[in-house]
Each structure stands twice: as C-alpha cells, then as structure tokens.
Design a protein around this motif. Structure first.
Motif, PDB file in Angstrom:
ATOM      1  N   SER A 188      -0.700  -6.409   6.916  1.00 30.87           N
ATOM      2  CA  SER A 188       0.744  -6.617   6.929  1.00 30.87           C
ATOM      3  C   SER A 188       1.371  -6.361   5.568  1.00 30.87           C
ATOM      4  CB  SER A 188       1.066  -8.049   7.377  1.00 30.87           C
ATOM      5  OG  SER A 188       0.513  -8.317   8.649  1.00 30.87           O
ATOM      6  N   ARG A 225       4.866  -4.987   5.145  1.00 29.90           N
ATOM      7  CA  ARG A 225       4.941  -3.987   6.205  1.00 29.90           C
ATOM      8  C   ARG A 225       5.301  -4.632   7.545  1.00 29.90           C
ATOM      9  NH1 ARG A 225      -0.400  -0.646   6.890  1.00 29.90           N
ATOM     10  NH2 ARG A 225       0.163  -0.202   4.715  1.00 29.90           N
ATOM     11  N   GLN A 226       4.689  -5.789   7.827  1.00 30.74           N
ATOM     12  CA  GLN A 226       4.983  -6.544   9.035  1.00 30.74           C
ATOM     13  C   GLN A 226       5.320  -7.976   8.652  1.00 30.74           C
ATOM     14  OE1 GLN A 226       1.621  -6.236  11.649  1.00 30.74           O
ATOM     15  NE2 GLN A 226       1.643  -3.994  11.714  1.00 30.74           N
ATOM     16  N   GLU A 227       5.940  -8.685   9.561  1.00 26.91           N
ATOM     17  CA  GLU A 227       6.349 -10.067   9.288  1.00 26.91           C
ATOM     18  C   GLU A 227       5.123 -10.931   8.996  1.00 26.91           C
ATOM     19  OE1 GLU A 227       7.766 -13.508  12.161  1.00 26.91           O
ATOM     20  OE2 GLU A 227       9.394 -12.058  11.822  1.00 26.91           O
ATOM     21  N   PRO A 244       9.844  -7.635   7.077  1.00 30.08           N
ATOM     22  CA  PRO A 244       9.460  -6.371   6.419  1.00 30.08           C
ATOM     23  C   PRO A 244      10.500  -5.942   5.393  1.00 30.08           C
ATOM     24  CG  PRO A 244       9.086  -6.228   8.779  1.00 30.08           C
ATOM     25  CD  PRO A 244       9.819  -7.522   8.553  1.00 30.08           C
TER      26      PRO A 244
END
Length: 385
Positions: free
Chosen positions: A4, A34-36, A98
């Motif tokens: 992430s 990049r991701q939560e 993000p």
C-alpha cells in the motif's frame, strides 16, 4: 501494508553539510500512499552510535570481536496518538487516503562533546535518522532506510590545553634521533645516523608539515632516499579488554640525499578525509597521528632506523569545545523539556484531484476528530513535541 506504500523515506535539506553540536537539522519524512492504510503512529528517531568489529584467527576457526557505544538516542512522534492512548482498550487508528504526505521536522543536535563522523577499517562513528510506522498491536514496524548525516567541528583540547601545548612547542623540540648498523651483525658494512625534527606538533588541515632531516653515513656508498609520511593510527576497543589497531598512510614524500647532509621535506596535509586527533571522544575508537621518517638505500627500506614523531591534528579554525554534559544529564534535560533536543514537525498532504488550505491545527486534536474524507483533511499540521 508494504504494497500500500509506494515510497517511504527521510530526506534532509542539507545532506552534505558537516553539522556541529547545537546545530539544527532540517528535513522531512515523505510518505507516498498507494492504497488506503490504517496506522497508530509515525515515529522519527535520531541516533549517534559507535560500532567496532574485527576477526581473530585461532587456528582452524575465526572469532569475531565486536563492541558498541551509544552516544545519544532521541525518539519523537510525528503523527498519531500518544503512547498513553495507545495503551488503552480502544486506541484510535488514523486513516490515510491515497496521496503524498510530507512531514517536515527540525531537530537540534545535543550540545555535548560528540566525536566526528568516521568510517574506519574495523568500525565507524555514525549519526542517522530513521522513520517508522507502527501498525496494530503485535504487527511489525515498517522502517525507512537510515539517513546518515555528518557531524564535525570536534576539538580534542580546550583553550587552556591548546595554549599550554603551543607554549611547549617553543621550549621543547619535537625531534627524534637514531643510530643503527647496516648489514649483518657479524659483518656490518657501515653505520647510519638519522635525525628528524619538526618546528611544532600542532597542525591544521591544509597546513604544511616541514620536517628537517639530517643523515650521516660515511662508510657506505649507494643511492639514498629519505622518505617521510604521515600515518594515521586507529585503535579499536570492544570494551572487554580486547583491542586491535589499523594504520593508514595519509600523505608521503621522498627526496634524494647525499651520504651526509641535511634536507627539508614538506608534507601538505589534505583538506578532506583528515580526521582530527581523537583520544577522549569515545571508548571504542581512538585516532592518533605520527610522522614516520626512514631511509632507502639502493631501493631497500631501513626499518630499524625508522623514526616516529608524534603530531596532533586539530580542526581549523579552532572552535571552543562545548560545555561537557553527561548522557544522564541529557536525558534529565529532555524530561524537563530542555531546548537541547527537540523535534518540531509539520505535515502536509498533496492530492492531484483536490487540495485544501486551512489554518494550522494541532495534529493530536485532528486525529481524535477522525477525518476520513480527503477534502476535510487540513493541509498543514503543526506538532510541537
């Protein structure tokens, strides 16, 4: 969580600067999400340490000796709940959408006698910063690579000691003399006398060491060369009565001489990579210098007639030594919120789709409110730790 995070590192504003005790180190922690992700805290630590390690051969096996010394260690919370809240039954987790987050910090180096940064053959003296993300209880931390910064400006002697040493230079000559026989003991081919002296023994980087050499050898004929070199001696101690050392030639000069005569050899000290004399800075590593003068006859070095003249290297310009402070006093000052060691941090978030700009707020109160949407997140957060 690693998948992430696209980027997680510590960046210094002046990575090539030589800092001194009391200076401030400015930088930022960059977190590219990049991701939560959900986390408890984001911490930043600064540490100074000395480490030594060397092998010892004992017949068919090799044993390694090692030692470690901690100069200082300071840790601060950049983002997240306090430790007291984390120990509770329902600690709150922070949700990061993000985006690219930047947590700026300013750190004051402790005002204590710190040895300069040094990379040796069997050890090192390093100062570095590292950020870490603490996730749920029982989970491992995600850490950045260690961002190393250099500390210099160390002076082994105070003003009174320097004055006493300079007065001694005027009255006591820094000289050595030797006389040896050339050839085998039962059939010597001649006698060799060699004497060398310097006009002082305190030197700065970029300074010229002028060595006055006198030779005498009437009974021997052949090509003769005088060699003078500055040697750095590094001693290592693991703290358990085990010691070793390494030698490194810093600069060397050669000159041809007659059988009997006098010559002046000049050694120009380098401006960089010249570690100052360091005998009391730490327990594990000690650095000293000496001038080695010897003669070559027909290409062969006369080891028995080598002269060792000790010299002292001090930084230029001479800086007054900071007020001595023990590590116990340092930690006591930290508990009293002393300005000797403090982290001041500021965080910003950037998103290509939306940006918001509000007045700075306290980071702890912001986390407790539990903002979830990117538009509701303040752009700047000021935290005074």
């Amino acid at each position: 969580m690693k998948s992430s995070i696209n980027k997680f590192l510590v960046v210094l504003d002046e990575p090539n600067k030589d800092f001194s005790p009391g200076d401030q180190v400015h930088g930022k922690v960059v977190l590219d999400v990049r991701q939560e992700i959900k986390l408890w805290t984001l911490n930043l630590e600064c540490r100074g340490e000395v480490y030594v390690s060397w092998p010892e051969n004992h017949g068919t096996y090799t044993r390694y000796r090692f030692g470690k010394e901690e100069l200082f260690h300071v840790k601060a919370r950049v983002y997240g709940d306090t430790e007291d809240k984390m120990k509770g039954q329902n600690p709150s987790l922070s949700v990061l959408k993000p985006s690219v987050y930047s947590f700026c910090f300013r750190y004051t180096i402790p005002r204590i006698d710190l040895p300069p940064s040094y990379e040796a053959k069997h050890g090192y003296i390093r100062y570095w910063m590292q950020a870490s993300i603490k996730k749920k209880k029982g989970k491992s931390k995600i850490k950045t690579a260690k961002q190393v910064f250099d500390i210099g400006g160390y002076n082994e002697y105070d003003e009174e000691e320097l004055k006493e040493m300079k007065d001694r230079e005027l009255s006591v000559p820094n000289a050595r003399e030797t006389a040896t026989l050339i050839g085998v003991s039962c059939y010597p081919t001649g006698s060799l006398t060699l004497s060398a002296r310097t006009n002082k023994f305190l030197y700065h980087p970029c300074e010229v060491i002028t060595t006055h050499v006198t030779t005498g050898n009437e009974a021997y004929r052949g090509a003769r060369i005088i060699e003078a070199s500055l040697v750095r001696l590094t001693e290592y101690d693991d703290g358990k009565s085990n010691k070793t050392h390494s030698k490194q030639e810093v600069v060397r000069v050669e000159k041809e001489v007659e059988n009997t005569g006098e010559k002046d050899l000049q050694l120009v000290l380098p401006a960089q990579s010249l570690q100052p004399t360091m005998m009391r800075a730490c327990k594990c590593i000690k650095v000293s210098y000496y001038l080695k003068v010897r003669m070559k006859i027909n290409g062969k070095k006369q080891k028995k007639s080598a002269l060792m003249i000790p010299v002292v290297i001090i930084p230029s310009p001479v800086l007054p030594s900071p007020r001595p402070t023990t590590l116990t006093q340092l930690h006591s000052d930290l508990r009293k919120d002393s300005p000797y060691d403090s982290f001041i941090t500021e965080s910003t978030s950037t998103n290509e789709s939306s940006r918001s700009s509000t007045s700075p707020v306290d980071a702890t109160s912001y986390i407790n409110k539990g903002y979830a949407a990117e538009d509701e997140r303040p752009e700047k957060l000021n935290t005074y730790l």
